[in-house]
Design a protein around this motif. Structure first.
Motif, short mmCIF file in Angstrom:
data_model
loop_
_atom_site.label_atom_id
_atom_site.label_comp_id
_atom_site.label_asym_id
_atom_site.label_seq_id
_atom_site.Cartn_x
_atom_site.Cartn_y
_atom_site.Cartn_z
N TYR A 115 0.82 -1.21 0.00
CA TYR A 115 0.00 0.00 0.00
C TYR A 115 0.86 1.27 0.00
O TYR A 115 0.34 2.37 0.11
N GLY A 116 2.16 1.09 -0.07
CA GLY A 116 3.06 2.23 -0.06
C GLY A 116 4.28 1.93 0.78
O GLY A 116 4.32 0.97 1.55
N GLU A 117 5.29 2.76 0.64
CA GLU A 117 6.55 2.56 1.37
C GLU A 117 6.31 2.64 2.87
O GLU A 117 5.56 3.49 3.36
N LEU A 118 6.95 1.73 3.60
CA LEU A 118 6.76 1.62 5.04
C LEU A 118 8.08 1.93 5.73
O LEU A 118 9.09 1.28 5.47
N ALA A 119 8.08 2.94 6.60
CA ALA A 119 9.30 3.30 7.33
C ALA A 119 9.71 2.16 8.26
O ALA A 119 8.87 1.38 8.71
N ASP A 120 11.01 2.07 8.55
CA ASP A 120 11.52 0.99 9.39
C ASP A 120 10.85 0.98 10.76
O ASP A 120 10.46 -0.08 11.28
N ALA A 121 10.73 2.17 11.38
CA ALA A 121 10.12 2.24 12.71
C ALA A 121 8.66 1.79 12.65
O ALA A 121 8.17 1.09 13.55
N ALA A 122 7.96 2.19 11.60
CA ALA A 122 6.56 1.78 11.45
C ALA A 122 6.46 0.28 11.22
O ALA A 122 5.55 -0.38 11.72
N ALA A 123 7.41 -0.28 10.45
CA ALA A 123 7.39 -1.72 10.17
C ALA A 123 7.55 -2.52 11.46
O ALA A 123 6.88 -3.54 11.68
N ILE A 124 8.45 -2.06 12.34
CA ILE A 124 8.66 -2.76 13.62
C ILE A 124 7.39 -2.71 14.46
O ILE A 124 6.97 -3.71 15.05
N GLN A 125 6.75 -1.52 14.51
CA GLN A 125 5.53 -1.41 15.32
C GLN A 125 4.39 -2.24 14.74
O GLN A 125 3.63 -2.86 15.49
N ILE A 126 4.28 -2.25 13.42
CA ILE A 126 3.23 -3.06 12.79
C ILE A 126 3.46 -4.55 13.09
O ILE A 126 2.52 -5.29 13.40
N ALA A 127 4.72 -4.99 13.00
CA ALA A 127 5.03 -6.39 13.32
C ALA A 127 4.66 -6.68 14.77
O ALA A 127 4.11 -7.75 15.09
#
Length: 702
Positions: A115-127
Motif C-alpha cells: 500500500y506504499g513505502e513503510l518506514a523501518d520504525a513503522a514496520a517494527i511497530q506493525i510487526a
C-alpha cells in the motif's frame, strides 16, 4: 404409491420443507437478537445506532421467545423431529479465531508495503501489533483446544491434592475469572507451571569415555544409557522421576514419540542414528528411581569438543537451563583445555560447577590424592577459581571403598544444593505471586473506579507517557518478530552452506598449520568443520540474547513507570536461551595433512587444495549433515522464539491492560501517536492506582 398417514399429517417432503422454513425463521430471529445486542454494544466500531429503547428491546425478545415456542409446537404437531446440532461450539469459535489470525497476518509489514513505502520504525511497530493480536488469538484458541482437566482451576486442584498450599492462587484465579482479567492468565499460568515442574537440574559434561553414562546409570539404578559407544552428540537426554519407566523423543519434523526405554539406543547412539538422521531434538526418560524422587533431573550432555571452542553465545545457548554443571575428568587421562573451557563457560553463565575425577578405582589412594591436587591446582591457576575436586567410581566393591566415594558426593554435595535451590525457588515464586496479587488488585480497583466513565483526569501518568509506553511494548514485540524471521532465514540459508563450511574449515586448517600446529588427526579436521558450522548458530544465539535483553529492559521500564511490582527478574527472559543443538558430523574418515599442501603454492592455492581434498572424501556426508542440522536448528529457533514471546506477553499483556485503564479516553477522541499516525494535540493527566500492600504474600506454596 402414497404411504397411508393420519388426516392432517404432511408427507415426508412437506415435513422437510416445513422444517427448513422453521430453521430459516429461527436463524432470522437469531440475527434480530444479534442486532439488539450489537445496538447496545460497547464496540469500538459499532454497526448499528443505539436507537432502540430498553423497553422496546424487552418486548422484541419476548415476541421472539413466543415465536420459538410456537415453532416447536408446530413441528411437534406434525411429527417432525428436531435435528441435533452437528457443529461444535468450540470448533466454530476456533475456526472464527483462525480467520481473525489470518486477517491480522495480512497486516504484516511485507504486505503493508503493497500500500506504499513503510518506514523501518513503522514496520517494527506493525510487526509488534500483529504479534500482539495474534498472541491473544493463539492463547484463546489454545485454551479452547486443551482438555478441560488442563484448565487452571483443575491444575490448581491437583496441586492442592498433592499437598501444595495454593489458597492465594485459587483466590487469584477466581478473581481473574470473575472480572474477566484475561491479561493476567499467562502470568498465573507461568506460576502454576513452575509449581508443577519444581526441579533441580544437574547437567553432566565430559569427554567421550569419561564415565558419564556409567555415572548416570548408577544414579538411575539400572543400565539405561549405552556405555562404550559413540553417542549422538547433538541430543541431550534428561533423566526425571516418573511413576513408570518410559521415554519420549521430540523431533524437528514430526510429533513426539513415546517408547520403551529399551529402545533408547535407537535414538541416542551414532550406530543406530548416524548424524542424527532421525532429527531428534530432545529426549526425556522417566524412571521410578529413588535418586530422582526429590525433583532432581540429570541431563546427559554432548561429549566435550567443539562445544568448548565454538562461539561464546552458541556455547551459552547450548548449556541446558541447569542449576549445577558436573564436569567429569577421566582419572586414566588428564585435564584438557576442553575441560577448563567448559568449567569457565559454566561460571560465565552463572551456573555453579562440580568437578569429579571419574574412574577413581584405576588409581591407588596416594596417586588419587595427587591427581585431585593436580586438577584443583590447574583450575586455580588457569581460571582463578577455588573448586573442590571429588573422586568417584561406579565400581561395585564389597567393602564400598570405591562406591562409597560416589554416595558420599551425592549426600554431601548434591542434596544440600538442592535444598538451597528449593528455598531460593520458593522465594522467587513468592515474589511473583505477591506481584501478581498487587496487579490483580490494582486492575479490579481501577475497573470499579472508572466503570461507566469515558474520560478522567487526575494526578497519574499523562496521555503522552501512556502512548510512549504502549509504543515501547509494541516495538519490543516487533523486534522479537523481526529477529525470529531473521534467524529462520539464517537456518534456511544454512541448508546450502556446505561448500562455505568446507572452505572455512580449510582456511582454519591452513592457518593452524602455518602457526605451527601440526595436528593431522580426524578429530582435528572434524573440529574445524564443526567450528565453521557453529558460526551461523553463534549469530542466532547472539541475536536471541540481544532481543531478549532489549525486551526485558522495556518490561522493566514499563513496570517502573506504572509503579507495578509485577516485573521480570534480571535476565529472566534469557532463560529461553538453552539447549541449542550442535552440528554433529558423525563418524567420518579424513586423510588431510600439511604434507598435501605445497608451501610454495601460497595461501590461496593451499586452501583450495585442502578444500578439494575434504570435498572429495566427505563432501556428500558434510552436505547431508548440514541439511539435517539446519532443520533441527530451525525447529529450535521456532520453539525458542515462541517461549520468548510467551514470557514477554505474560508481563506485557498486564501492562497494556493497565495502560488502557489509566489512559482511557472516548473512542472518538483517541488519536494514535507517531510514527504510525498523527500525534495527540494535547496532554492529559491520568490518575494511576497505587493502592495495595507492596509486599508479597507471606506463605510460600510448597
Amino acid at each position: 404409491m402414497d404411504i397411508a398417514r393420519e388426516p392432517g399429517q404432511l408427507n415426508p417432503s412437506q415435513r422437510l420443507h416445513l422444517l427448513t422454513t422453521c430453521q430459516y425463521a429461527d436463524k432470522l430471529l437469531s440475527e434480530i437478537e444479534a442486532t439488539l445486542a450489537a445496538s447496545q454494544s460497547k464496540s469500538a466500531f459499532p454497526k448499528f445506532k443505539p436507537d432502540i429503547s430498553p423497553a422496546q428491546a424487552k418486548v422484541v425478545r419476548d415476541y421472539i421467545s413466543r415465536m420459538r415456542d410456537q415453532l416447536l409446537r408446530i413441528l411437534d404437531s406434525q411429527g417432525v423431529p428436531i435435528p441435533a446440532p452437528r457443529i461444535g461450539s468450540v470448533h466454530s469459535v476456533r475456526v472464527a479465531l483462525g480467520f481473525v489470525d489470518i486477517a491480522f497476518d495480512e497486516c504484516r509489514p511485507k504486505r503493508m508495503a503493497g500500500y506504499g513505502e513503510l518506514a523501518d520504525a513503522a514496520a517494527i511497530q506493525i510487526a509488534g501489533l500483529v504479534d500482539e493480536m495474534q498472541g491473544i488469538v493463539s492463547r484463546l484458541s489454545s485454551y479452547l483446544a486443551q482438555d478441560q482437566s488442563a484448565g487452571l482451576e483443575n491444575r490448581l486442584r491437583r496441586l492442592e491434592e498433592a499437598g501444595s498450599d495454593i489458597a492465594l492462587l485459587q483466590t487469584l484465579e477466581r478473581a481473574i475469572d470473575q472480572h474477566g482479567l484475561v491479561e493476567f492468565r499467562p502470568a498465573l499460568g507461568t506460576i502454576v507451571d513452575r509449581l508443577e515442574t519444581a526441579t533441580f537440574e544437574i547437567a553432566v559434561f565430559g569427554r567421550v569415555s569419561s564415565g558419564k553414562s556409567s555415572l548416570l546409570n548408577h544414579i538411575a539404578g539400572q543400565d539405561l544409557l549405552p556405555v562404550g559407544v559413540n553417542p549422538v552428540t547433538a541430543v541431550p537426554t534428561r533423566l526425571a522421576y516418573g511413576p513408570k519407566a518410559r521415554a519420549t523423543a521430540w523431533f524437528a519434523d514430526r510429533q513426539p514419540e513415546q517408547f520403551v526405554i529399551e529402545r533408547l539406543a535407537e535414538f541416542v547412539t551414532e550406530q543406530h542414528n548416524p548424524s542424527n538422521l532421525q532429527h531428534v531434538t530432545r529426549i526425556v526418560v522417566e524412571l521410578p528411581a529413588p535418586r530422582l524422587r526429590e525433583g532432581v533431573v540429570y541431563v546427559d550432555t554432548p561429549g566435550l569438543g567443539s562445544l568448548a571452542t565454538s562461539g561464546a553465545a552458541e556455547t551459552r545457548a547450548y548449556l541446558p537451563q541447569c542449576d549445577l554443571g558436573v564436569v567429569l575428568i577421566d582419572a586414566g587421562s588428564t585435564l584438557t583445555e576442553d575441560d577448563l573451557a567448559t568449567i569457565e563457560t559454566l561460571y560465565a553463565a552463572g551456573i555453579p560447577a562440580s568437578v569429579l575425577l571419574s574412574k577413581a578405582d584405576l588409581l591407588a589412594p596416594a596417586d588419587r590424592d595427587r591427581a585431585l591436587q593436580y586438577v584443583a591446582g590447574h583450575i586455580r591457576s588457569d581460571l582463578g577459581l577455588e573448586l573442590p575436586v571429588h573422586a568417584i567410581s561406579t565400581k561395585v566393591d564389597q567393602n564400598a571403598e570405591y562406591s562409597g566415594l560416589l554416595e558420599n558426593w551425592l549426600d554431601t554435595q548434591i542434596l544440600p544444593l538442592y535444598d538451597r535451590h528449593a528455598e531460593l525457588a520458593r522465594q522467587s515464586l513468592n515474589r511473583k505471586i505477591g506481584a501478581l496479587r498487587l496487579g490483580v488488585d490494582a486492575a479490579i480497583k481501577a475497573r470499579l473506579k472508572h466503570s461507566g466513565s469515558t474520560a478522567h483526569n487526575g494526578d497519574g501518568i499523562d496521555i503522552g507517557k501512556v502512548w510512549e509506553l504502549e509504543t515501547d511494548l509494541r516495538t519490543a514485540s516487533g523486534k522479537i518478530s523481526q529477529a525470529r524471521q531473521a534467524c529462520i532465514n539464517t537456518t534456511d540459508a544454512l541448508r546450502e552452506c556446505a561448500d562455505g563450511i568446507i572452505r572455512a574449515a580449510a582456511i582454519g586448517l591452513i592457518e593452524a598449520w602455518d602457526s605451527g600446529a601440526g595436528t593431522t588427526g580426524e578429530s582435528f579436521v572434524k573440529d574445524k568443520l564443526e567450528q565453521a558450522a557453529a558460526e551461523p548458530a553463534s549469530k542466532i544465539a547472539s541475536a536471541i540474547e540481544e532481543v531478549a535483553r532489549d525486551a526485558g529492559g522495556v518490561l522493566v521500564k514499563a513496570a517502573t513507570a506504572l509503579e507495578l511490582e509485577n516485573r521480570p527478574e534480571p535476565n529472566e527472559l534469557l532463560d529461553v536461551l538453552k539447549n541449542m543443538p550442535r552440528f554433529d558430523l558423525g563418524s567420518v574418515e579424513f586423510e588431510v595433512a600439511p604434507s598435501v599442501v605445497a608451501s610454495f603454492l601460497g595461501h590461496r592455492w593451499s586452501v583450495a587444495r585442502v578444500e578439494r581434498r575434504i570435498r572429495s572424501q566427505a563432501g556428500n556426508q558434510i552436505a547431508g549433515a548440514v541439511g539435517i542440522y539446519a532443520r533441527v536448528l530451525q525447529a529450535w529457533v521456532r520453539k525458542t522464539f515462541t517461549e520468548l514471546q510467551e514470557q514477554f506477553d505474560s508481563y506485557a499483556g498486564a501492562y497494556r491492560a493497565h495502560l488502557a485503564t489509566v489512559g482511557r479516553t472516548p473512542w472518538s477522541a483517541r488519536v494514535p501517536p507517531d510514527p504510525l499516525f498523527a500525534a495527540p494535540d494535547q496532554s492529559q493527566v491520568i490518575p494511576q492506582e497505587t493502592d495495595g500492600d507492596p509486599r508479597g504474600p507471606g506463605d510460600a506454596p510448597r
